[in-house]
Motif scaffolding. Structure first.
Motif, PDB file in Angstrom:
ATOM      1  N   GLY A  32     -31.484 -38.463  16.735  1.00 42.22           N
ATOM      2  CA  GLY A  32     -30.489 -39.462  16.389  1.00 42.22           C
ATOM      3  C   GLY A  32     -29.070 -38.974  16.613  1.00 42.22           C
ATOM      4  N   ILE A  33     -28.826 -37.667  16.423  1.00 41.11           N
ATOM      5  CA  ILE A  33     -27.489 -37.106  16.587  1.00 41.11           C
ATOM      6  C   ILE A  33     -27.212 -36.699  18.029  1.00 41.11           C
ATOM      7  CG2 ILE A  33     -26.001 -35.161  15.951  1.00 41.11           C
ATOM      8  CD1 ILE A  33     -26.238 -36.991  13.646  1.00 41.11           C
ATOM      9  N   SER A 158     -31.972 -40.347   2.169  1.00 40.89           N
ATOM     10  CA  SER A 158     -31.374 -41.667   2.340  1.00 40.89           C
ATOM     11  C   SER A 158     -30.033 -41.749   1.609  1.00 40.89           C
ATOM     12  CB  SER A 158     -32.330 -42.740   1.815  1.00 40.89           C
ATOM     13  OG  SER A 158     -31.755 -44.024   1.925  1.00 40.89           O
ATOM     14  N   ILE A 161     -27.394 -39.680   3.597  1.00 43.14           N
ATOM     15  CA  ILE A 161     -26.932 -40.302   4.836  1.00 43.14           C
ATOM     16  C   ILE A 161     -26.069 -41.529   4.575  1.00 43.14           C
ATOM     17  CG2 ILE A 161     -27.746 -41.558   6.887  1.00 43.14           C
ATOM     18  CD1 ILE A 161     -30.078 -39.592   6.987  1.00 43.14           C
ATOM     19  N   ASN A 162     -26.404 -42.293   3.544  1.00 47.81           N
ATOM     20  CA  ASN A 162     -25.727 -43.572   3.324  1.00 47.81           C
ATOM     21  C   ASN A 162     -24.601 -43.532   2.306  1.00 47.81           C
ATOM     22  OD1 ASN A 162     -27.400 -45.268   5.094  1.00 47.81           O
ATOM     23  ND2 ASN A 162     -29.050 -44.793   3.650  1.00 47.81           N
ATOM     24  N   GLY A 167     -23.065 -37.631   5.266  1.00 49.79           N
ATOM     25  CA  GLY A 167     -23.896 -38.652   5.896  1.00 49.79           C
ATOM     26  C   GLY A 167     -23.081 -39.582   6.773  1.00 49.79           C
ATOM     27  N   MET A 168     -21.868 -39.914   6.308  1.00 48.64           N
ATOM     28  CA  MET A 168     -20.985 -40.764   7.112  1.00 48.64           C
ATOM     29  C   MET A 168     -20.636 -40.062   8.427  1.00 48.64           C
ATOM     30  SD  MET A 168     -17.293 -42.389   6.051  1.00 48.64           S
ATOM     31  CE  MET A 168     -17.989 -42.998   4.494  1.00 48.64           C
ATOM     32  N   ARG A 171     -23.618 -40.241  10.772  1.00 44.83           N
ATOM     33  CA  ARG A 171     -23.752 -41.562  11.396  1.00 44.83           C
ATOM     34  C   ARG A 171     -22.694 -41.770  12.471  1.00 44.83           C
ATOM     35  NH1 ARG A 171     -22.764 -45.394   7.403  1.00 44.83           N
ATOM     36  NH2 ARG A 171     -22.443 -43.879   5.741  1.00 44.83           N
ATOM     37  N   SER A 174     -23.670 -39.699  15.517  1.00 42.99           N
ATOM     38  CA  SER A 174     -24.824 -40.291  16.220  1.00 42.99           C
ATOM     39  C   SER A 174     -24.401 -41.438  17.128  1.00 42.99           C
ATOM     40  CB  SER A 174     -25.867 -40.786  15.211  1.00 42.99           C
ATOM     41  OG  SER A 174     -25.404 -41.931  14.524  1.00 42.99           O
ATOM     42  N   LYS A 175     -23.265 -42.084  16.810  1.00 41.50           N
ATOM     43  CA  LYS A 175     -22.785 -43.202  17.632  1.00 41.50           C
ATOM     44  C   LYS A 175     -22.000 -42.714  18.838  1.00 41.50           C
ATOM     45  CE  LYS A 175     -24.425 -46.491  15.009  1.00 41.50           C
ATOM     46  NZ  LYS A 175     -25.543 -47.329  15.468  1.00 41.50           N
ATOM     47  N   THR A 194     -27.071 -31.014  10.301  1.00 43.57           N
ATOM     48  CA  THR A 194     -28.249 -31.830  10.625  1.00 43.57           C
ATOM     49  C   THR A 194     -29.447 -30.948  10.949  1.00 43.57           C
ATOM     50  OG1 THR A 194     -26.824 -33.575  11.503  1.00 43.57           O
ATOM     51  CG2 THR A 194     -29.140 -33.632  12.142  1.00 43.57           C
ATOM     52  N   SER A 239     -35.206 -43.196  14.027  1.00 42.09           N
ATOM     53  CA  SER A 239     -35.283 -43.917  12.754  1.00 42.09           C
ATOM     54  C   SER A 239     -36.029 -43.058  11.738  1.00 42.09           C
ATOM     55  CB  SER A 239     -36.013 -45.249  12.947  1.00 42.09           C
ATOM     56  OG  SER A 239     -36.385 -45.806  11.701  1.00 42.09           O
TER      57      SER A 239
END
Length: 296
Positions: A32-33, A158, A161-162, A167-168, A171, A174-175, A194, A239
């Motif tokens: 994901g990263i 969870s 990450i959220n 976690g931010m 994310r 990862s984008k 990670t 995921s």
């Protein structure tokens, strides 16, 4: 098959699926990263069992050796990232893939040289491996503990990450690495964290694997590593919930295959690869995966 036998096999399947899920999360987090398959992940899982083994051998109590093992394995995962992947981050994908395979072979062969190829008996504290009788069903305490630990770790992950800054950052990275860097995110540190978290989960999975199947050897991470990668692909690589779903499907499916079709016991490992082919034919992105466009 009686209901008692079915419940016995189901308990074993959920336990095995939980182990697959824990290790598969490490694959899917790294992908994901970095859009990278960390083929050394199964060998990091193997190293965790040796850290725990020698910790107990050198006089540590198991409840001290196991947490120390998790920390050492997380550091090992971060070391692999720094030494094998970081300098190739902007290189072609094939270069990183070759480096991942090389890291895997290096860890395996170092383990053979240092620890020897002869299997060793993993320490099994009676409080964790004692058998509990529920009606006509006999199960180890560990069989109940593994799914509980997996669900607890999934909830904690969870939340991380959220709900946290780390976690931010994950994310954001990862984008888009470059945009995240421009926004003040320390990309190198985020990627190392990670790898550390994924390796820590692999360590917990390795410890529980050693308790459930108390024999360790340097190549023990190869097949579980492949199966957990398959679980991540089945669920939808990238995921976390997909990795957990894939792990449970694979674990329960394996146990039920052996239970219902005993003549196919020798094909137990092949089941994972057949399931992978079927999933890729009908849903290439996995059960919970989303279509991801690769950057050129």
């Amino acid at each position: 098959m009686t209901m008692d036998m079915f419940l016995q096999h189901l308990a074993n399947g959920i336990s095995l699926g939980s182990l697959y899920a824990l290790i598969a999360i490490g694959y899917t987090m790294v992908y994901g990263i970095l859009r990278l398959i960390n083929f050394a992940h199964g060998d990091i899982f193997m190293m965790a069992t040796y850290f725990a083994f020698f910790g107990v051998l050198f006089g540590m109590k198991w409840y001290v050796a196991f947490p120390v093992t998790i920390i050492l394995t997380a550091l090992l995962g971060m070391l692999v990232e720094v030494s094998a992947y970081r300098s190739l981050r902007d290189a072609p994908k094939i270069s990183i893939l070759i480096s991942a395979i090389g890291a895997s072979f290096l860890i395996e062969n170092l383990a053979i040289v240092i620890f020897g190829g002869r299997p060793k008996a993993f320490p099994t504290p009676p409080i964790l491996t004692s058998v509990v009788q529920i009606g006509n069903i006999s199960v180890q305490r560990l069989t109940f503990m593994i799914p509980i630990v997996t669900v607890a770790l999934l909830l904690a992950l969870s939340y991380l990450i959220n709900k946290t800054k780390t976690g931010m950052a994950m994310r954001a990275v990862s984008k888009d690495h470059e945009t995240a860097r421009l926004m003040g995110v320390n990309v190198d540190r985020t990627i190392s964290v990670t790898f550390g978290i994924g390796s820590a989960l692999a360590a917990i999975g390795g410890i529980m694997w050693g308790l459930k199947f108390p024999q360790i050897q340097p190549l023990m991470g190869v097949m579980p590593g492949l199966k957990c990668f398959i679980a991540a692909v089945i669920g939808g690589i990238g995921s976390i919930s997909g990795a957990v779903t894939g792990g449970f499907i694979l674990g329960i499916g394996e146990i039920m295959l052996v239970a219902f079709f005993q003549s196919l016991t020798g094909y137990r490992d092949a089941f994972a690869f057949i399931l992978l082919i079927v999933i890729l034919l009908f849903k290439p992105t996995g059960i919970m995966g989303e279509k991801i466009s690769e950057k050129v």
